[in-house]
Structures are given as C-alpha cells and as structure tokens.
Design an enzyme around this catalytic site. Structure first.
Site, PDB file in Angstrom:
ATOM      1  N   ASP A  95       0.086  -7.677   1.666  1.00  0.00           N
ATOM      2  CA  ASP A  95       0.546  -6.284   1.634  1.00  0.00           C
ATOM      3  C   ASP A  95       2.072  -6.210   1.579  1.00  0.00           C
ATOM      4  O   ASP A  95       2.734  -5.786   2.536  1.00  0.00           O
ATOM      5  CB  ASP A  95      -0.003  -5.559   2.867  1.00  0.00           C
ATOM      6  CG  ASP A  95       0.141  -4.051   2.787  1.00  0.00           C
ATOM      7  OD1 ASP A  95       0.525  -3.540   1.723  1.00  0.00           O
ATOM      8  OD2 ASP A  95      -0.144  -3.386   3.799  1.00  0.00           O
ATOM      9  N   HIS A 141       0.818  -1.213   0.000  1.00  0.00           N
ATOM     10  CA  HIS A 141       0.000   0.000   0.000  1.00  0.00           C
ATOM     11  C   HIS A 141       0.853   1.265   0.000  1.00  0.00           C
ATOM     12  O   HIS A 141       0.388   2.333  -0.387  1.00  0.00           O
ATOM     13  CB  HIS A 141      -1.008  -0.008   1.153  1.00  0.00           C
ATOM     14  CG  HIS A 141      -0.453   0.283   2.511  1.00  0.00           C
ATOM     15  ND1 HIS A 141      -0.157  -0.697   3.432  1.00  0.00           N
ATOM     16  CD2 HIS A 141      -0.146   1.455   3.118  1.00  0.00           C
ATOM     17  CE1 HIS A 141       0.288  -0.140   4.550  1.00  0.00           C
ATOM     18  NE2 HIS A 141       0.315   1.166   4.384  1.00  0.00           N
ATOM     19  N   GLN A 154       0.749   5.722  12.044  1.00  0.00           N
ATOM     20  CA  GLN A 154       0.866   6.354  10.741  1.00  0.00           C
ATOM     21  C   GLN A 154       2.327   6.714  10.444  1.00  0.00           C
ATOM     22  O   GLN A 154       3.032   7.240  11.293  1.00  0.00           O
ATOM     23  CB  GLN A 154       0.015   7.624  10.682  1.00  0.00           C
ATOM     24  CG  GLN A 154      -1.460   7.397  10.943  1.00  0.00           C
ATOM     25  CD  GLN A 154      -2.174   6.731   9.782  1.00  0.00           C
ATOM     26  OE1 GLN A 154      -1.558   6.226   8.862  1.00  0.00           O
ATOM     27  NE2 GLN A 154      -3.483   6.737   9.807  1.00  0.00           N
ATOM     28  N   GLY A 155       2.769   6.422   9.242  1.00  0.00           N
ATOM     29  CA  GLY A 155       4.137   6.709   8.833  1.00  0.00           C
ATOM     30  C   GLY A 155       5.097   5.559   9.024  1.00  0.00           C
ATOM     31  O   GLY A 155       6.226   5.603   8.544  1.00  0.00           O
ATOM     32  N   ASP A 156       4.644   4.503   9.741  1.00  0.00           N
ATOM     33  CA  ASP A 156       5.507   3.344   9.987  1.00  0.00           C
ATOM     34  C   ASP A 156       5.303   2.229   8.964  1.00  0.00           C
ATOM     35  O   ASP A 156       6.030   1.227   8.982  1.00  0.00           O
ATOM     36  CB  ASP A 156       5.245   2.776  11.382  1.00  0.00           C
ATOM     37  CG  ASP A 156       5.693   3.718  12.487  1.00  0.00           C
ATOM     38  OD1 ASP A 156       6.724   4.385  12.308  1.00  0.00           O
ATOM     39  OD2 ASP A 156       5.008   3.789  13.525  1.00  0.00           O
ATOM     40  N   SER A 157       4.324   2.358   8.083  1.00  0.00           N
ATOM     41  CA  SER A 157       4.021   1.302   7.106  1.00  0.00           C
ATOM     42  C   SER A 157       5.276   0.814   6.392  1.00  0.00           C
ATOM     43  O   SER A 157       6.133   1.601   6.003  1.00  0.00           O
ATOM     44  CB  SER A 157       3.045   1.821   6.053  1.00  0.00           C
ATOM     45  OG  SER A 157       1.729   1.803   6.502  1.00  0.00           O
TER      46      SER A 157
END
Length: 276
Positions: A136, A83, A230-233
């Site tokens: 993913d 993603h 958020q931002g760690d994906s």
C-alpha cells in the site's frame, strides 16, 4: 471489519459507494476509541516532513480539502498510501483530479499558512493488492521542491527502528474518536512497534484481515487507545527519527487486540522510484 484509513467523500454522487468500501470503525466507539486516537497536539514546524493531500473539488474546502496524509522523503517526493490515490477514495481516477495538491507547513487546515504545491506526477505501486492491502504505497512528485529540512530519512531493511518494543509516533489530521470527529490541527499518537508474531495473531486472515510481514508492520498499545484512524491514511509512523511505516489499515480505531497496520517502508524502498 478490516478497512483502510482514508476519508470518505463529501460529494453526494460517490458518498455511498465510498462509505461501503471504507466504513467507519463503529457507530458507537468504546471508551478507548474516545481518547489521530489517544493523540497529542504537535506543530508542523517540529515535523516539517508531515504533509496533507488535498482536493477541494473532491472533499470540500472547510479543512483545505484534506483527505489523506503524506510524508516528504525527497525535496520533490512525497510518499503516501496507494489506496489514497484509488478511485474508491477519490471517486475518480487520480489523473482526473485536476486540483490534487500537497499542503506543507500548515498546522491548522482552516488557515492558509504554509504552501500548497501542485502535483507533477503520481506513481502507484503496481504490486499493490486492494484485497489484502499489501504493498500500500504510492509516490507523488511535486512541481516545486521543498527545503531540504523537510525531508525525513527512511529506515532500510535491518534498521533497529523496526524492532519490537520500539517507541514510535503516528501523525495525522484524522478522526480522533472513530465516529467522524476530524481534527483541524495536526496530532500525533505515541505507540510501540509490535513483533510480527503479535501482528499475525491479531490479523490471522479472518474477517479482520491478514497481516503480511514482508510488506507490513503493526504498532499500537496492548490495551488499545492509541492508533491512527480515518483520514490518517498515508501519514508517517516514525521511530528513532526515521520513517518506518505509512498508515494503511486496521480493524476499528484504538481497540485492544487490533493494532494499526502500516506499509513497511523498507519494502517500499525496494520498489518505489528513487526520491528526488
């Protein structure tokens, strides 16, 4: 609400669309959220396989354009979340992002330390399902190789690192409160691998999402307080010195009863191109 852990875009033309698809955990984080969540500062020198994905054109230059994490699994191969390379996150097809780079060896995103390596090509798992987040996984091939010491081994199927109760750590430069407080320096949160039954109970297929054991694993603490956000994906979940997961999705950040969900690396190894 179920959501992947990539950052929303800074650029105004796509900000609203990205925010709808990738909402923050909650407008008023709980006490558990306010303490990656519940993390500690770490040095890239001690975890050289941790890298940042960057596009200043898409995400601005204040934090080196970081929008996701990645992990070095071959001298020229970086794994991340599928993603992270989607139009919903990038605001355009990945092939249209001309300044996509991988940043290695940089603790503080406000500095110019380490190396920024251009991307030769990308591969996104053709079985990735954006509705369920299953599969993913994506792979980035670099134009220049990194030193061998940057490479982390991957845990194959049956590895003891996947056992429930195993101590693990998740790494990233993402939000530390669930309210958009992105970090400039790398952090890690200590978590535990949870059994598939616990993950399925947390995400049975309702509005919070559905856990699929074949392609996912989950990790956290029963009381919450430690998690990716958020931002760690695309960043790594590491246990016993081996890569077992990639930050994928979850409900909220660090909430009790809703652990972080990760792409299962043993399954990713089955479908991804061979690291180089």
């Amino acid at each position: 609400m179920r959501r992947p852990f990539a950052r929303t875009l800074f650029r105004a033309p796509v900000l609203l669309a990205a925010a709808v698809l990738l909402p923050l955990a909650s407008p008023a984080p709980s006490a558990a959220d306010s303490i990656v969540i519940g993390g500690r500062s770490v040095r890239v020198a001690d975890s050289p396989w941790m890298v940042a994905l960057s596009s200043r054109d898409r995400f601005g230059g204040t934090r080196s354009g970081q929008f996701c994490g990645g992990v070095v699994v071959g001298r020229s191969t970086v794994m991340t979340a599928a993603h992270c390379l989607s139009p919903e996150v990038l605001g355009a097809a990945v092939r249209a992002v001309g300044d996509l780079k991988v940043i290695a060896g940089r603790d503080d995103l406000r500095t110019e330390s380490g190396a920024e390596i251009p991307v030769r090509r990308t591969w996104v798992n053709p079985d990735y399902d954006p509705e369920t987040n299953s599969g993913d996984v994506a792979v980035i091939t670099l134009k220049a190789p990194l030193p061998e010491r940057y490479v982390i081994p991957m845990a194959g199927a049956g590895d003891s690192a996947y056992a429930a109760g195993t101590d693990a750590a998740v790494y990233g430069w993402g939000d530390t409160t669930g309210a958009g407080d992105y970090q400039n320096t790398l952090r890690a949160a200590d978590v535990q691998v949870l059994g598939d039954s616990a993950c399925e109970a947390a995400y049975p297929g309702n509005s919070e999402g559905r856990f699929l054991a074949r392609t996912m694993l989950c990790a956290g603490k029963p009381q919450g307080g430690r998690d990716a956000c958020q931002g760690d994906s695309g960043g790594p979940l590491v246990a016993h010195g081996r890569l077992i997961g990639l930050v994928s999705w979850g409900s909220g950040c660090g909430r009790p009863g809703t652990p972080g969900v990760y792409a299962r690396v043993s399954e990713a190894m089955r479908v991804m191109p061979k690291p180089v």
